[in-house]
Scaffold this motif. Structure first.
Motif, PDB file in Angstrom:
ATOM      1  N   SER A  84      10.019 -19.639  41.764  1.00  0.00           N
ATOM      2  CA  SER A  84       9.944 -18.481  41.069  1.00  0.00           C
ATOM      3  C   SER A  84      11.098 -17.777  41.163  1.00  0.00           C
ATOM      4  CB  SER A  84       8.734 -17.492  41.716  1.00  0.00           C
ATOM      5  OG  SER A  84       9.108 -17.061  42.895  1.00  0.00           O
ATOM      6  N   PHE A  85      11.430 -17.015  40.296  1.00  0.00           N
ATOM      7  CA  PHE A  85      12.779 -16.168  40.449  1.00  0.00           C
ATOM      8  C   PHE A  85      12.898 -15.244  41.610  1.00  0.00           C
ATOM      9  CE2 PHE A  85      12.617 -17.202  35.702  1.00  0.00           C
ATOM     10  CZ  PHE A  85      13.580 -17.952  35.714  1.00  0.00           C
ATOM     11  N   ASP A  86      11.875 -14.583  41.803  1.00  0.00           N
ATOM     12  CA  ASP A  86      11.721 -13.374  42.809  1.00  0.00           C
ATOM     13  C   ASP A  86      11.769 -14.240  44.232  1.00  0.00           C
ATOM     14  OD1 ASP A  86      11.426 -11.258  41.114  1.00  0.00           O
ATOM     15  OD2 ASP A  86       9.408 -11.056  41.421  1.00  0.00           O
ATOM     16  N   ARG A  87      11.401 -15.253  44.234  1.00  0.00           N
ATOM     17  CA  ARG A  87      11.451 -15.871  45.731  1.00  0.00           C
ATOM     18  C   ARG A  87      12.721 -16.815  45.877  1.00  0.00           C
ATOM     19  NH1 ARG A  87       7.543 -18.775  47.146  1.00  0.00           N
ATOM     20  NH2 ARG A  87       7.202 -18.168  49.193  1.00  0.00           N
ATOM     21  N   HIS A  88      12.613 -17.805  45.114  1.00  0.00           N
ATOM     22  CA  HIS A  88      13.698 -18.813  45.251  1.00  0.00           C
ATOM     23  C   HIS A  88      15.003 -18.557  44.556  1.00  0.00           C
ATOM     24  CE1 HIS A  88       9.553 -20.809  45.769  1.00  0.00           C
ATOM     25  NE2 HIS A  88      10.347 -21.504  46.644  1.00  0.00           N
ATOM     26  N   GLY A  89      14.642 -17.850  43.442  1.00  0.00           N
ATOM     27  CA  GLY A  89      16.101 -17.482  42.601  1.00  0.00           C
ATOM     28  C   GLY A  89      16.494 -18.262  41.500  1.00  0.00           C
ATOM     29  N   PHE A  90      15.315 -19.442  41.268  1.00  0.00           N
ATOM     30  CA  PHE A  90      15.523 -20.221  40.213  1.00  0.00           C
ATOM     31  C   PHE A  90      14.217 -20.872  39.728  1.00  0.00           C
ATOM     32  CE2 PHE A  90      15.770 -22.545  44.128  1.00  0.00           C
ATOM     33  CZ  PHE A  90      14.780 -23.702  43.891  1.00  0.00           C
ATOM     34  N   ARG A  91      14.278 -21.200  38.319  1.00  0.00           N
ATOM     35  CA  ARG A  91      13.251 -22.157  37.874  1.00  0.00           C
ATOM     36  C   ARG A  91      13.717 -23.230  37.146  1.00  0.00           C
ATOM     37  NH1 ARG A  91       9.268 -18.413  34.782  1.00  0.00           N
ATOM     38  NH2 ARG A  91       8.201 -20.410  34.433  1.00  0.00           N
ATOM     39  N   LEU A  92      12.823 -24.341  37.116  1.00  0.00           N
ATOM     40  CA  LEU A  92      13.021 -25.266  35.689  1.00  0.00           C
ATOM     41  C   LEU A  92      12.297 -24.938  34.801  1.00  0.00           C
ATOM     42  CD1 LEU A  92      14.502 -27.866  35.095  1.00  0.00           C
ATOM     43  CD2 LEU A  92      12.427 -29.027  35.607  1.00  0.00           C
ATOM     44  N   LEU A  93      12.849 -24.787  33.363  1.00  0.00           N
ATOM     45  CA  LEU A  93      11.993 -24.386  32.120  1.00  0.00           C
ATOM     46  C   LEU A  93      11.935 -25.519  31.329  1.00  0.00           C
ATOM     47  CD1 LEU A  93      13.992 -20.852  31.656  1.00  0.00           C
ATOM     48  CD2 LEU A  93      11.917 -21.200  33.070  1.00  0.00           C
ATOM     49  N   ASP A  94      10.919 -25.461  30.259  1.00  0.00           N
ATOM     50  CA  ASP A  94      10.914 -26.079  29.140  1.00  0.00           C
ATOM     51  C   ASP A  94      11.585 -25.250  28.137  1.00  0.00           C
ATOM     52  OD1 ASP A  94       9.308 -28.158  30.218  1.00  0.00           O
ATOM     53  OD2 ASP A  94       7.470 -26.727  30.004  1.00  0.00           O
ATOM     54  N   ALA A  95      12.737 -25.722  27.520  1.00  0.00           N
ATOM     55  CA  ALA A  95      13.500 -25.228  26.741  1.00  0.00           C
ATOM     56  C   ALA A  95      14.369 -25.879  25.601  1.00  0.00           C
ATOM     57  CB  ALA A  95      14.712 -24.580  27.620  1.00  0.00           C
ATOM     58  N   PRO A  96      13.254 -26.263  24.756  1.00  0.00           N
ATOM     59  CA  PRO A  96      13.725 -26.973  23.498  1.00  0.00           C
ATOM     60  C   PRO A  96      14.897 -26.302  22.730  1.00  0.00           C
ATOM     61  CG  PRO A  96      11.684 -25.783  22.987  1.00  0.00           C
ATOM     62  CD  PRO A  96      11.857 -25.609  24.458  1.00  0.00           C
ATOM     63  N   THR A  97      15.585 -27.067  22.152  1.00  0.00           N
ATOM     64  CA  THR A  97      16.982 -26.658  21.640  1.00  0.00           C
ATOM     65  C   THR A  97      16.989 -27.496  20.116  1.00  0.00           C
ATOM     66  OG1 THR A  97      18.993 -26.702  21.713  1.00  0.00           O
ATOM     67  CG2 THR A  97      18.414 -28.447  22.567  1.00  0.00           C
ATOM     68  N   SER A  98      17.735 -26.659  19.133  1.00  0.00           N
ATOM     69  CA  SER A  98      17.578 -27.167  17.854  1.00  0.00           C
ATOM     70  C   SER A  98      19.414 -28.070  17.804  1.00  0.00           C
ATOM     71  CB  SER A  98      17.788 -26.176  16.957  1.00  0.00           C
ATOM     72  OG  SER A  98      18.731 -25.122  17.080  1.00  0.00           O
ATOM     73  N   ILE A  99      20.026 -28.076  18.739  1.00  0.00           N
ATOM     74  CA  ILE A  99      21.385 -28.477  18.645  1.00  0.00           C
ATOM     75  C   ILE A  99      21.131 -30.106  18.786  1.00  0.00           C
ATOM     76  CG2 ILE A  99      23.699 -28.846  20.039  1.00  0.00           C
ATOM     77  CD1 ILE A  99      22.863 -25.827  18.994  1.00  0.00           C
ATOM     78  N   ILE A 100      21.804 -30.591  17.800  1.00  0.00           N
ATOM     79  CA  ILE A 100      21.743 -32.092  17.458  1.00  0.00           C
ATOM     80  C   ILE A 100      22.939 -32.748  18.217  1.00  0.00           C
ATOM     81  CG2 ILE A 100      22.118 -33.940  15.981  1.00  0.00           C
ATOM     82  CD1 ILE A 100      21.066 -31.974  13.757  1.00  0.00           C
ATOM     83  N   ASP A 101      24.036 -32.172  18.168  1.00  0.00           N
ATOM     84  CA  ASP A 101      25.386 -32.638  19.001  1.00  0.00           C
ATOM     85  C   ASP A 101      25.897 -31.524  19.903  1.00  0.00           C
ATOM     86  OD1 ASP A 101      27.477 -34.009  19.887  1.00  0.00           O
ATOM     87  OD2 ASP A 101      28.504 -34.158  17.783  1.00  0.00           O
ATOM     88  N   PHE A 102      25.954 -31.542  21.237  1.00  0.00           N
ATOM     89  CA  PHE A 102      26.661 -30.715  22.068  1.00  0.00           C
ATOM     90  C   PHE A 102      28.072 -30.640  21.963  1.00  0.00           C
ATOM     91  CE2 PHE A 102      22.351 -30.222  23.684  1.00  0.00           C
ATOM     92  CZ  PHE A 102      22.273 -28.522  23.760  1.00  0.00           C
ATOM     93  N   TYR A 103      28.702 -31.578  21.662  1.00  0.00           N
ATOM     94  CA  TYR A 103      30.186 -31.772  21.363  1.00  0.00           C
ATOM     95  C   TYR A 103      30.477 -31.089  20.171  1.00  0.00           C
ATOM     96  CZ  TYR A 103      30.376 -34.206  25.863  1.00  0.00           C
ATOM     97  OH  TYR A 103      30.345 -34.562  27.239  1.00  0.00           O
ATOM     98  N   ASP A 104      29.802 -30.622  19.142  1.00  0.00           N
ATOM     99  CA  ASP A 104      29.934 -30.099  17.671  1.00  0.00           C
ATOM    100  C   ASP A 104      30.149 -28.503  18.316  1.00  0.00           C
ATOM    101  OD1 ASP A 104      30.310 -28.913  15.526  1.00  0.00           O
ATOM    102  OD2 ASP A 104      28.632 -30.287  14.526  1.00  0.00           O
ATOM    103  N   LYS A 105      31.339 -28.033  18.547  1.00  0.00           N
ATOM    104  CA  LYS A 105      31.607 -26.813  18.999  1.00  0.00           C
ATOM    105  C   LYS A 105      31.031 -25.680  17.989  1.00  0.00           C
ATOM    106  CE  LYS A 105      34.954 -23.899  21.323  1.00  0.00           C
ATOM    107  NZ  LYS A 105      36.318 -23.914  21.981  1.00  0.00           N
ATOM    108  N   PRO A 106      31.397 -26.077  16.478  1.00  0.00           N
ATOM    109  CA  PRO A 106      30.994 -24.955  15.779  1.00  0.00           C
ATOM    110  C   PRO A 106      29.480 -24.905  15.764  1.00  0.00           C
ATOM    111  CG  PRO A 106      32.604 -26.418  14.669  1.00  0.00           C
ATOM    112  CD  PRO A 106      32.311 -26.984  15.959  1.00  0.00           C
ATOM    113  N   GLU A 107      28.804 -25.991  16.018  1.00  0.00           N
ATOM    114  CA  GLU A 107      27.192 -25.926  16.003  1.00  0.00           C
ATOM    115  C   GLU A 107      26.734 -25.250  17.188  1.00  0.00           C
ATOM    116  OE1 GLU A 107      23.326 -28.648  15.712  1.00  0.00           O
ATOM    117  OE2 GLU A 107      25.182 -29.465  16.394  1.00  0.00           O
ATOM    118  N   VAL A 108      27.456 -25.497  18.441  1.00  0.00           N
ATOM    119  CA  VAL A 108      27.099 -24.706  19.442  1.00  0.00           C
ATOM    120  C   VAL A 108      27.384 -23.291  19.426  1.00  0.00           C
ATOM    121  CG1 VAL A 108      27.480 -24.687  21.940  1.00  0.00           C
ATOM    122  CG2 VAL A 108      27.382 -26.805  20.995  1.00  0.00           C
ATOM    123  N   GLU A 109      28.613 -22.829  18.879  1.00  0.00           N
ATOM    124  CA  GLU A 109      29.044 -21.475  18.776  1.00  0.00           C
ATOM    125  C   GLU A 109      27.841 -20.626  17.927  1.00  0.00           C
ATOM    126  OE1 GLU A 109      31.934 -19.230  19.526  1.00  0.00           O
ATOM    127  OE2 GLU A 109      31.411 -20.560  21.157  1.00  0.00           O
TER     128      GLU A 109
END
Length: 326
Positions: A84-109
């Motif tokens: 938890s955030f209050d105790r440990h300060g971190f969490r692993l989240l399920d976090a889907p993304t629409s980004i196809i290519d993370f090396y495509d800078k305009p898409e990321v921006e």
């Protein structure tokens, strides 16, 4: 006392009460069921009194000396819902993304920081989130990823480029400078806003190379870190890394710069990571929480994970943001 002060005090009391109730209710014995491994983490060693971090395209150099300490790192994968955030300060989240290519800078921006702000706001339950920049990192050959790195761009901006994995124990924020930093970003985003009673600066860290990765990120349980730990490490973004120690340690206006906190070895630090992270997951962890009655910062570091054969190069993207409660 004005209404804003009353609201600020009331908000902190509610958070403290929630954290106290959560601490009483959680059984930490489940943590002893986690898989453990040994790896080296690089902590600050005795050295120059001036600590600076110079960054340029594809390279980062510290004036401080760091040395490896054998460390037990626990794999939180099988107990991910325990954190938890209050105790440990971190969490692993399920976090889907629409980004196809993370090396495509305009898409990321165009898309990614808005996506991240939504995930962070939902995870923290904040009123709104201001994204403040992103960076990609890899354990592999930076030169082979010219598409992502802005090595020819001058002046160099420490934003949206490609850097090596950060391999020393640190937090990207130094506590004394963060209130003013948050106030600047709040006023830029909400010039007519009523003010805020709490803020959290965090990193939203996603690896997009196939699991398992050879150099994942380890995070330190916030409860195992003393408030008085940490040494400022001043950030200097430069076009050219100084070539000599004399240049690196020359008089400079360090007080006007951003700074991180770097850490000396503490055997009480309790380290975690999440093996085999997928591109539809993200590790969200705190750099700085203005409410120090809860876990308020998380030291972290990349490390070489030898516990899986055939590991892949780690390619990741991190996005910093500030969550505000008005």
């Amino acid at each position: 006392m004005d209404s804003h002060s009353v609201c600020y005090r009331f908000g902190i009391n509610l958070v403290s009460l929630r954290a106290t109730q959560e601490t009483m209710a959680v059984d930490d014995s489940i943590e002893e069921t986690a898989r453990t491994m040994q790896a080296n983490l690089n902590y600050l060693l005795p050295g120059p009194a001036i600590n600076r971090r110079f960054v340029s395209a594809g390279v980062e150099v510290n004036t401080g000396r760091y040395g490896p300490f054998a460390t037990t790192i626990r794999d939180g994968r099988t107990i991910r819902d325990h954190f938890s955030f209050d105790r440990h300060g971190f969490r692993l989240l399920d976090a889907p993304t629409s980004i196809i290519d993370f090396y495509d800078k305009p898409e990321v921006e165009q898309k990614y920081m808005t996506e991240v702000a939504g995930h962070v706001q939902q995870a923290f339950g904040a009123d709104f989130v201001v994204p403040i920049g992103w960076m990609q990192r890899t354990s592999g050959d930076i030169g082979s990823k010219k598409k992502a790195a802005d090595g020819e761009e001058k002046p160099y901006r420490h934003y949206g480029g490609l850097q090596p994995a950060a391999g020393e124990v640190h937090v990207d924020t130094e506590p004394s400078r963060q209130l003013a930093y948050a106030e600047r970003h709040y006023r830029a985003a909400r010039p007519d806003g009523p003010g805020f009673k709490r803020f959290v600066i965090s990193s939203f860290w996603r690896t997009f190379s196939a699991p398992p990765q050879d150099c994942p990120l380890a995070v330190c349980d916030a409860r195992s870190v003393r408030d008085d730990e940490g040494t400022p490490n001043v950030l200097w973004v430069v076009d050219r890394i100084p070539e000599t120690e004399e240049e690196m340690l020359a008089p400079m206006d360090d007080d006007a710069q951003l700074a991180a906190a770097i850490f000396r070895h503490n055997p009480d630090h309790r380290w975690w990571y999440f093996s085999g992270m997928r591109r539809d997951e993200a590790l969200l962890f705190k750099f700085h929480d203005s409410d120090r009655s809860v876990g308020w910062r998380v030291p972290h570091s990349a490390f070489w994970d030898a516990s899986f054969e055939g590991a892949n190069v780690r390619e990741s993207i991190e996005c910093r943001s500030i969550a505000f409660w008005e």
